[in-house]
Design an enzyme around this catalytic site. Structure first.
Site, PDB file in Angstrom:
ATOM      1  CE1 TYR A  49     -40.539   4.708 -12.844  1.00  3.83           C
ATOM      2  CE2 TYR A  49     -38.615   5.675 -13.904  1.00  3.83           C
ATOM      3  CZ  TYR A  49     -39.207   4.641 -13.184  1.00  3.83           C
ATOM      4  OH  TYR A  49     -38.460   3.545 -12.813  1.00  3.83           O
ATOM      5  CG  HIS A 115     -40.199  -0.512 -14.396  1.00  3.25           C
ATOM      6  ND1 HIS A 115     -41.032   0.308 -13.674  1.00  3.25           N
ATOM      7  CD2 HIS A 115     -40.936  -0.980 -15.441  1.00  3.25           C
ATOM      8  CE1 HIS A 115     -42.216   0.350 -14.272  1.00  3.25           C
ATOM      9  NE2 HIS A 115     -42.191  -0.412 -15.345  1.00  3.25           N
ATOM     10  CD  GLU A 126     -44.861   0.238 -17.346  1.00  2.00           C
ATOM     11  OE1 GLU A 126     -44.419  -0.925 -17.187  1.00  2.00           O
ATOM     12  OE2 GLU A 126     -45.251   0.947 -16.402  1.00  2.00           O
TER      13      GLU A 126
END
Ligand code: IDP
Ligand code: MG
Length: 149
Positions: A49, A115, A126
């Protein structure tokens, strides 16, 4: 083939929604490239994040994804990033379309189940945070030829 990073957050695991959500991805036509069941530590949660550091929801959101195990996955397919975001629904369940995953199973933005990467660039970042290249598998799958021209 485009890849996207998907995480079934702690609430999805605790509420027994893992199988149902994975089934939605399979039935849509996505192809699984990688999957692991993990406990996220602080360093990984903060890296995940990082773009939200400084915002009011940063610390609670980091704490949320560290609070219980998650399922980390890579799904691939044509337009995988955008199609997954559509399947997930808007960030706030109250704004998510009723048939989407967040629209169907979520009540509040702070526990929004899933997510998914928001762009191809985010997906690459990611995926690299959660998976080593050798943990992703490319393989022929029956039915691939029925998903697009
Ligand atoms: P996204 O998950 O749809 O990409 P982002 O804006 O990137 O949404 O926010 C990341 C995550 O942070 C959200 O999925 C949610 O878990 C959490 N979050 C975002 N905004 C809020 C908020 O206003 N209150 C509480 N949590 C929030
Ligand atoms: Mg996001």
């Amino acid at each position: 083939m485009e890849k996207t990073f998907i995480m079934l957050k702690p609430d999805a695991v605790q509420r027994g929604l893992v199988g149902e959500i994975i089934a939605r991805f399979e039935k849509k036509g996505f192809k699984l490239a990688g999957m692991k069941f993990i406990q996220v530590d602080r360093a990984l949660a903060e890296a995940h994040y990082a773009e939200h550091r400084g915002k009011g929801f940063f610390e609670p959101t980091v704490a949320y994804i560290m609070s219980s195990p998650v399922v980390a996955m890579v799904w691939q397919g044509k337009n995988a990033v955008a199609l997954a975001r559509q399947l997930m629904g808007s960030t706030k369940p109250v704004e998510a379309s009723p048939g989407s995953i967040r629209g169907m199973y979520g009540m509040d933005v702070s526990r929004n189940i899933i997510h998914g990467s928001d762009s191809v660039t985010s997906a690459e970042r990611e995926i690299a945070l959660y998976f080593k290249p050798e943990e992703l598998i490319d393989y022929p799958k029956v039915g691939d030829e029925w998903l697009s021209e």
